[in-house]
Design a protein around this motif. Structure first.
Motif, PDB file in Angstrom:
ATOM      1  N   LEU A 140       1.164 -20.824  -8.237  1.00 38.02           N
ATOM      2  CA  LEU A 140       0.513 -20.844  -6.930  1.00 38.02           C
ATOM      3  C   LEU A 140       1.538 -20.645  -5.823  1.00 38.02           C
ATOM      4  N   SER A 141       1.111 -20.005  -4.747  1.00 38.08           N
ATOM      5  CA  SER A 141       1.956 -19.849  -3.561  1.00 38.08           C
ATOM      6  C   SER A 141       1.701 -20.982  -2.577  1.00 38.08           C
ATOM      7  N   VAL A 142       0.443 -21.390  -2.469  1.00 37.85           N
ATOM      8  CA  VAL A 142       0.046 -22.414  -1.519  1.00 37.85           C
ATOM      9  C   VAL A 142      -1.248 -23.046  -2.026  1.00 37.85           C
ATOM     10  N   GLY A 143      -1.513 -24.285  -1.617  1.00 37.11           N
ATOM     11  CA  GLY A 143      -2.716 -24.946  -2.102  1.00 37.11           C
ATOM     12  C   GLY A 143      -3.335 -25.861  -1.048  1.00 37.11           C
ATOM     13  N   PHE A 144      -4.629 -26.071  -1.171  1.00 35.13           N
ATOM     14  CA  PHE A 144      -5.343 -27.037  -0.339  1.00 35.13           C
ATOM     15  C   PHE A 144      -5.532 -28.288  -1.184  1.00 35.13           C
TER      16      PHE A 144
END
Length: 293
Positions: A140-144
């Motif tokens: 993943l690059s970014v996550g919520f």
């Protein structure tokens, strides 16, 4: 073979003259001659024949020219693409989100894709713990995610969420206050998400039950939040869900927010603290602008 040598070779082949090619390359004719000699040694072939009318390709030179032009063009295209990636014009961004961000994540991604059409965005539905692991291994690059986050993960809070009761339409709702909620829950058989599928939701729900000193029974467990609210709509029972589940609520379900401290948590956007992904600042900036708006 060095691209520099191939570029020199192509220049001579296109100009059919060492002097003209040297001028086009902003170098001396002697330096250019040495470069062609190096390339000829590497290919074990004579690439040009020289005469009064300039330099003509030999059969070996003609064979090399086709592939040399293709290789240099692809190298230039790659360099240009990497410049676009570094500038945030194109690339791939893998984004994770959990149940608490089921409304905000897709909207944020859609808005970002609209303003950056060259960036390929992939959305992955997974728990916060799963996102932390994926951020560490680069999946993943970014996550919520549900806050707080581990020390090696950076994050910024973007919103709050809270638990809510999903109740079949027409069914009795709790009396106002803690006592009314406790009494109502204690008499319920709930539809619940399998804890392994939503560990954060399970932990928050258990914290609420502990705070209220109640222990509702479970009538169904399922691995999908959509199935949970579908069962509620079908009258199979009530459920405790994130209030953000209102985005996927079917007809026949009433949603009642639980206004207790034990039912509230923060949602944040998270990334690996040491990440050098050039697309990350662009995405975070878009999220921040959207939050301000």
């Amino acid at each position: 073979m060095e691209l520099r040598l191939l570029r020199s070779f192509i220049a001579v082949a296109m100009n059919q003259n060492f002097g003209a090619a040297a001028k086009a390359l902003s170098t001396t004719q002697s330096a250019l001659t040495k470069q062609i000699q190096v390339l000829e040694r590497q290919t074990a072939s004579t690439l040009f024949t020289r005469g009064r009318h300039g330099a003509a390709l030999t059969p070996a030179g003609e064979a090399l020219l086709v592939d040399a032009v293709d290789l240099v063009r692809r190298a230039d295209a790659l360099a240009q693409r990497m410049e676009r990636v570094a500038a945030g014009v194109e690339g791939v961004l893998n984004v994770g989100f959990g149940m608490s961000a089921i409304d905000v994540a897709p909207r944020a991604v859609a808005a970002f894709r609209a303003s950056h059409p060259g960036i390929d965005i992939k959305l992955e539905d997974m728990s916060s713990a799963g996102q932390f692991a994926a951020l560490r291994d680069g999946t993943l690059s970014v996550g919520f995610v549900r806050m707080p986050v581990p020390q090696d993960i950076a994050a910024q809070v973007i919103r709050r969420d809270q638990l809510a009761l999903a109740i079949p339409a027409g069914e009795t709702v709790p009396e106002p206050g803690r006592n009314g909620l406790r009494a109502w829950l204690q008499n319920q058989a709930l539809v619940r998400l399998v804890p392994a599928r939503g560990p954060g939701l399970a932990a928050q729900t258990n914290e609420l039950f502990l705070d209220l000193k109640c222990s509702p029974t479970t009538v169904y467990e399922t691995s999908d939040l959509l199935t949970v609210v579908a069962l509620v709509a079908a009258g199979a029972g009530s459920a405790v869900v994130p209030a953000s589940a209102s985005a996927i609520l079917p007809d026949g379900v009433q949603l009642i927010a639980i206004d207790l401290e034990s039912a509230v948590w923060d949602i944040g956007v998270a990334w690996l603290r040491e990440s050098a992904n050039p697309l990350l600042p662009l995405f975070l900036g878009a999220i921040e602008s959207r939050a301000r708006a």
